[in-house]
Every structure is written in C-alpha cells, then in structure tokens.
Design a protein around this motif. Structure first.
Motif, PDB file in Angstrom:
ATOM      1  N   LEU A 166      41.284  61.659  18.486  1.00 23.13           N
ATOM      2  CA  LEU A 166      42.107  60.879  19.409  1.00 23.13           C
ATOM      3  C   LEU A 166      42.055  59.415  19.016  1.00 23.13           C
ATOM      4  O   LEU A 166      41.024  58.940  18.525  1.00 23.13           O
ATOM      5  N   ASN A 167      43.148  58.704  19.243  1.00 18.30           N
ATOM      6  CA  ASN A 167      43.109  57.252  19.118  1.00 18.30           C
ATOM      7  C   ASN A 167      42.302  56.701  20.285  1.00 18.30           C
ATOM      8  O   ASN A 167      42.410  57.194  21.412  1.00 18.30           O
ATOM      9  N   MET A 168      41.486  55.695  20.021  1.00 17.43           N
ATOM     10  CA  MET A 168      40.643  55.137  21.088  1.00 17.43           C
ATOM     11  C   MET A 168      41.479  54.573  22.243  1.00 17.43           C
ATOM     12  O   MET A 168      40.984  54.459  23.367  1.00 17.43           O
ATOM     13  N   GLU A 169      42.723  54.239  21.984  1.00 18.55           N
ATOM     14  CA  GLU A 169      43.592  53.750  23.051  1.00 18.55           C
ATOM     15  C   GLU A 169      43.876  54.838  24.089  1.00 18.55           C
ATOM     16  O   GLU A 169      44.269  54.541  25.213  1.00 18.55           O
ATOM     17  N   ASP A 170      43.705  56.115  23.693  1.00 20.03           N
ATOM     18  CA  ASP A 170      43.968  57.234  24.603  1.00 20.03           C
ATOM     19  C   ASP A 170      42.767  57.582  25.475  1.00 20.03           C
ATOM     20  O   ASP A 170      42.823  58.541  26.251  1.00 20.03           O
ATOM     21  N   ASP A 255      43.801  73.055  30.989  1.00 20.64           N
ATOM     22  CA  ASP A 255      44.748  72.045  31.465  1.00 20.64           C
ATOM     23  C   ASP A 255      44.530  70.728  30.733  1.00 20.64           C
ATOM     24  O   ASP A 255      45.491  70.041  30.349  1.00 20.64           O
ATOM     25  N   LEU A 256      43.257  70.363  30.522  1.00 21.59           N
ATOM     26  CA  LEU A 256      42.915  69.139  29.810  1.00 21.59           C
ATOM     27  C   LEU A 256      43.473  69.177  28.390  1.00 21.59           C
ATOM     28  O   LEU A 256      44.071  68.207  27.910  1.00 21.59           O
ATOM     29  N   TYR A 257      43.279  70.295  27.731  1.00 26.10           N
ATOM     30  CA  TYR A 257      43.754  70.461  26.355  1.00 26.10           C
ATOM     31  C   TYR A 257      45.274  70.288  26.283  1.00 26.10           C
ATOM     32  O   TYR A 257      45.789  69.593  25.407  1.00 26.10           O
ATOM     33  N   ARG A 258      45.991  70.923  27.209  1.00 29.25           N
ATOM     34  CA  ARG A 258      47.452  70.847  27.182  1.00 29.25           C
ATOM     35  C   ARG A 258      47.949  69.426  27.440  1.00 29.25           C
ATOM     36  O   ARG A 258      48.888  68.959  26.786  1.00 29.25           O
ATOM     37  N   GLN A 259      47.319  68.724  28.364  1.00 28.37           N
ATOM     38  CA  GLN A 259      47.784  67.381  28.698  1.00 28.37           C
ATOM     39  C   GLN A 259      47.492  66.367  27.599  1.00 28.37           C
ATOM     40  O   GLN A 259      48.185  65.360  27.472  1.00 28.37           O
ATOM     41  N   LEU A 260      46.465  66.645  26.784  1.00 30.71           N
ATOM     42  CA  LEU A 260      46.148  65.761  25.667  1.00 30.71           C
ATOM     43  C   LEU A 260      46.847  66.183  24.381  1.00 30.71           C
ATOM     44  O   LEU A 260      46.726  65.500  23.360  1.00 30.71           O
ATOM     45  N   GLY A 261      47.558  67.298  24.431  1.00 31.76           N
ATOM     46  CA  GLY A 261      48.135  67.888  23.223  1.00 31.76           C
ATOM     47  C   GLY A 261      48.963  66.942  22.380  1.00 31.76           C
ATOM     48  O   GLY A 261      48.864  66.930  21.150  1.00 31.76           O
ATOM     49  N   GLY A 262      49.794  66.118  23.020  1.00 29.33           N
ATOM     50  CA  GLY A 262      50.659  65.232  22.257  1.00 29.33           C
ATOM     51  C   GLY A 262      49.938  64.074  21.611  1.00 29.33           C
ATOM     52  O   GLY A 262      50.444  63.469  20.661  1.00 29.33           O
ATOM     53  N   ALA A 263      48.737  63.760  22.093  1.00 26.80           N
ATOM     54  CA  ALA A 263      47.995  62.612  21.572  1.00 26.80           C
ATOM     55  C   ALA A 263      46.982  63.006  20.502  1.00 26.80           C
ATOM     56  O   ALA A 263      46.616  62.187  19.655  1.00 26.80           O
TER      57      ALA A 263
END
Length: 331
Positions: A166-170, A255-263
């Motif tokens: 992940l980018n640290m901004e996320d 749910d966490l995995y899906r919501q972070l999927g695009g990042a």
C-alpha cells in the motif's frame, strides 16, 4: 491394495464428517480455514544460508512481505520508476507453534538489490538500501517482486509466499476501516502535526494516522529509527482492532480486503487474508522483531548528498531468524 483404498476412504469420510458436524456453529472464516487445511497441505521443511552456514527448519511457516511505499515514482510507461519503500515488514505465521510475528526491516538496510529494465529483466545487482528495490522494473508488480527477491536474499534465501503493498498515503483509509487506532504519541510533532501532543493518549483520526506513520524529518530527532518505533506502535494497535472487529464479524477481513482492493498491489487473495486473520485471532503473538546493526551516513555518487544507511549485524540476523524459525545448523 484394497486395504489401502479402504483406509483412505475411512480417513476422508471421517474428515468430511468432522467438517459437517462443525459447520453449524462455525463462522464462514472458520469453515474456510478447515477446508483450506484439508485441501492444501503446505511444505514444512525449509532451508536458509546465513553467512557461510546452512540452516534448516521443520515448522510449517508462511511468510508475507508487507510494503508501504512513499509518494515518489512516476506514471507507468517506458520511463516508469516505482516509489521507494518507507515501510518493510515480514509477517511470519507458524502453523506448527500456532504463533505469529512481524520482522520489521529498516528501509535503509544495505543488501543485494537487483537493477531491472522496464520489461522486468534483471541486468546487474549492487549493495543498496532495500527501499530502492521497488524503484526498478516497469510496473508496480515488478517493483514488488524485486523487493520480495531482495528481502529473500537478505534473509538467506527464505521462501516468501507473497506480498501486500500500500502507499503510505492510504494509511488514512486503513485507519478509517478499523475505526481508528489508539496510540500514546511518541516524539515532538509540533512542526509536523501540532494536533499530536507528545505523551498524550489519542484515537488517531485518518489524517493523524498518516502523519504518525509517515512523518520523519520534523519529528523528534528526525531519524528513521524513531519513525520505525511509531510504525510498530501503530501496527500493534491496528492488529488489536482487527482482532476485535473479526470477533464481531467473521466477514470483516473479507470486507476490508475488498474495500482496499483498488489501492493495494498484492498477490494475496481474500482467501489468504481470511486464513491469516484466523491465525491472528486464535494464535499467540510473538511481537514485532527488529535487527541490531550500525547506522551511518554515506555520500551518494549519484546526487552528491549524504544518505542514511543501516548495516545489519550478522549475529542479530541469526538470533532473530533462529527464534522465528527454530533454525538448526546443518552438520
């Protein structure tokens, strides 16, 4: 032959019966773990080479590299260069001992890093900080694979199952999804983020979470070691929130995995994450490990500036690896 077939059939029937009896009271997370254990046996024996000696271990272990990148890099294309890694940690899950741990690596750790072309081919290697490995290649995936390779080589050829980047901004998004992480503020943030008062216990807002794990130059002594301490503190709080939320809902990590999927850039599937989350929920934490070594400032020929370097102590690497993997020296 008939006896062998009968025995196999009885074993499978018993396993299926146990699975069926447990389903009524299990969460989807537990059911998925049971199925995974029956279907996907894992390699137990492993081998690493540290210094001039070879070591083996016979525990069933999974290793996943967690990477947090900074805001550098460029857009994909022929001149693409990836962002540098601000955060590196190896998540170690020992199924034999039912434990889990994190090995946090200093981004400035000097190790063998391969240089890559835009097509992903390697053309040379040099002793460079681990954080630079993600800069090479023509895609984010190639940069992550190069980082995995560099960390694996640094740890004696340790097999790494995959990565999650992940980018640290996320971090703000991650913080929001778990309902915030509580920390006791370490370091003087008066310049970087005046809302963070040293010594205060605070439930971090999303913006504060980003400042807390990313800021370095204007916090305390400005060192990466200080920032690594704050990252460990945040990680411990984050894991507690994940365990808490998982107990409330078996589908939370999915749910966490899906919501972070695009990042995220990752080889980890939602099935992998479910399995690992259950091991965190039911396992015993060994904590977060770091390596001892020497911190230096060295002038770079590329830009003529001084840059931080960390040389890990070989004895420290061996001690930590032995504790995590129960290494035994080969005769």
């Amino acid at each position: 032959a008939a006896a062998a077939v009968l025995a196999l059939w009885l074993v499978l029937e018993r396993a299926e019966g146990q699975l069926a009896r447990k389903r009524a009271g299990e969460s989807p997370l537990e059911r998925e773990e049971e199925e995974t254990e029956l279907v996907i046996p894992r390699q137990v024996r492993g081998e690493v080479k540290l210094g001039k000696k070879r070591y083996t271990y016979d525990h069933a272990v999974e290793n996943w590299l967690l990477v947090g990148t900074d805001g550098s890099g460029s857009a994909p294309g022929e001149e693409y260069h990836g962002p540098m890694a601000d955060f590196l940690a190896l998540a170690v899950f020992d199924r034999t001992e039912k434990t889990y741990a994190l090995l946090q690596l200093d981004r400035n750790t000097v190790a063998e890093v391969w240089m890559m072309n835009a097509d992903g081919s390697r053309y040379a290697s040099a002793q460079m900080p681990l954080c630079t490995a993600s800069w090479y290649g023509g895609t984010p995936e190639q940069g992550c694979e190069n980082t995995v390779y560099a960390v694996s080589r640094f740890l004696g050829g340790l097999e790494i199952d995959g990565y999650y980047c992940l980018n640290m901004e996320d971090i703000g998004m991650l913080n929001r999804l778990v309902g915030g992480v509580e920390v006791t503020v370490e370091g003087d943030f008066s310049e970087a983020d005046p809302s963070l008062k040293e010594g205060e216990r605070v439930l971090l807002t999303d913006e504060q979470a980003v400042s807390y794990v990313r800021s370095r130059m204007n916090v305390g002594d400005g060192s990466n070691e200080g920032r690594m301490g704050r990252q460990r503190q945040y990680l411990e709080g984050f894991l507690e929130k994940v365990k808490e939320r998982t107990r409330e809902s078996g589908s939370f990590v999915n749910d966490l995995y899906r919501q972070l999927g695009g990042a995220a850039v990752t080889t980890m599937t939602d099935r992998d994450l479910s399995r690992l989350a259950k091991r965190v929920e039911q396992g015993r934490s060994l904590g977060i490990f770091t390596l001892e070594g020497e911190h230096t400032e060295e002038r770079s020929e590329a830009d003529g500036l001084n840059h931080a370097r960390f040389y890990a102590d070989e004895g420290s690497v061996l001690r930590v690896m032995t504790e995590l993997y129960h290494l035994e020296e080969e005769p």
